[in-house]
Motif scaffolding. Structure first.
Motif, PDB file in Angstrom:
ATOM      1  N   LYS A   1      69.164 -52.336  72.964  1.00 11.16           N
ATOM      2  CA  LYS A   1      68.607 -51.886  72.534  1.00 11.16           C
ATOM      3  C   LYS A   1      67.179 -51.138  72.697  1.00 11.16           C
ATOM      4  N   ASP A   2      67.620 -49.787  71.142  1.00 12.81           N
ATOM      5  CA  ASP A   2      66.244 -48.889  71.548  1.00 12.81           C
ATOM      6  C   ASP A   2      67.085 -47.797  72.513  1.00 12.81           C
ATOM      7  N   GLY A   3      68.870 -47.845  72.353  1.00 11.03           N
ATOM      8  CA  GLY A   3      68.875 -46.938  73.093  1.00 11.03           C
ATOM      9  C   GLY A   3      69.016 -47.230  74.842  1.00 11.03           C
ATOM     10  N   THR A   4      68.277 -49.038  75.243  1.00  5.78           N
ATOM     11  CA  THR A   4      68.388 -49.138  76.431  1.00  5.78           C
ATOM     12  C   THR A   4      68.805 -50.399  76.685  1.00  5.78           C
TER      13      THR A   4
END
Length: 246
Positions: free
Chosen positions: A101-104
């Protein structure tokens, strides 16, 4: 040497060079056919491959839940007369699952998996056993395989029928061309297998086969597109035979 003699020698050489070479000897005439036979038999045992999958944010809890379900599944099988040596479980698989999610990556839970194999020899208990192991917590049915302990005998019978079918096919083809089948040149076995239609619900109409011979209990008979009856196994054999033509 005179000029006329030189011309004569040249003509002789030219004629010798132009003489056609004898054709290579043509090989023997042959016919190659495939024989395919099916022997239909009743199974005498079934093997269930079941999966148990659990999830928890704590790895110990996920493992403990999986262990408990495996224990209940084995108890259900034992109640149906399955002996301990006919129940085998694979090594446990543990894997953390994450959500991107969101690059994490966000940790979700641990997933624990284990496969257990159950061999049942009393087929009258199959349906009730399958119901009970699912009620015990098994949440995946990987495979259900009906088998026969006399596969080799049925395979040998199918192969004999396939050889007979190949010979009859070769004779029929040769007779249409006013020839006769002679000695065998080569023979190859195309493999043998056993097939159960379990899990083909709604698709049995697509299981049309094109074999030369089918045997169901009694004498063999020819058929072009037989379909296995429910509860039966197909034991198949194929051969490829090359005969000399006379």
């Amino acid at each position: 040497m005179c000029r006329d003699s030189s011309v004569l020698v040249f003509l002789l050489l030219l004629i010798a060079h132009a003489t056609p070479v004898a054709h290579a000897e043509i090989g023997p005439r042959t016919v190659t056919v495939q024989g395919h036979a099916v022997v239909r038999v009743d199974p005498d045992e079934v093997v269930l491959e079941l999966g148990v999958e659990t999830f928890a944010t704590d790895v110990s809890k996920a493992k403990s839940q999986n262990d408990s379900i495996i224990t209940r599944v084995k108890a259900a099988a034992t109640a149906h007369g399955v002996r301990g040596e006919h129940m085998k479980s694979e090594f446990m698989e543990i894997e953390p699952e994450q959500h991107r999610k969101d690059g994490t990556r966000e940790f979700l839970h641990y997933r624990v998996r284990r496969t257990i194999s159950i061999r049942l020899q009393d087929l009258t208990r199959f349906e009730s056993l399958l119901t009970d192991v699912l009620n015990a917590g098994a949440n995946h049915i990987h495979e259900v395989t009906f088998r026969t302990n006399e596969f080799r005998r049925h395979r040998d019978r199918a192969r004999d029928l396939a050889i007979t079918a190949a010979r009859e096919k070769a004779r029929a083809m040769a007779s249409r061309l006013e020839a006769k089948v002679g000695r065998v040149w080569t023979i190859e076995e195309g493999g043998a297998r056993s097939f159960s239609p379990y899990g083909w619900w709604g698709r049995s109409g697509n299981r049309s086969m094109y074999q030369n011979v089918i045997q169901e209990g009694g004498a063999a008979h020819t058929d072009d597109g037989g379909v296995t009856m429910p509860g039966q196994l197909d034991v198949e054999a194929r051969v490829v035979v090359t005969f000399e033509l006379e």
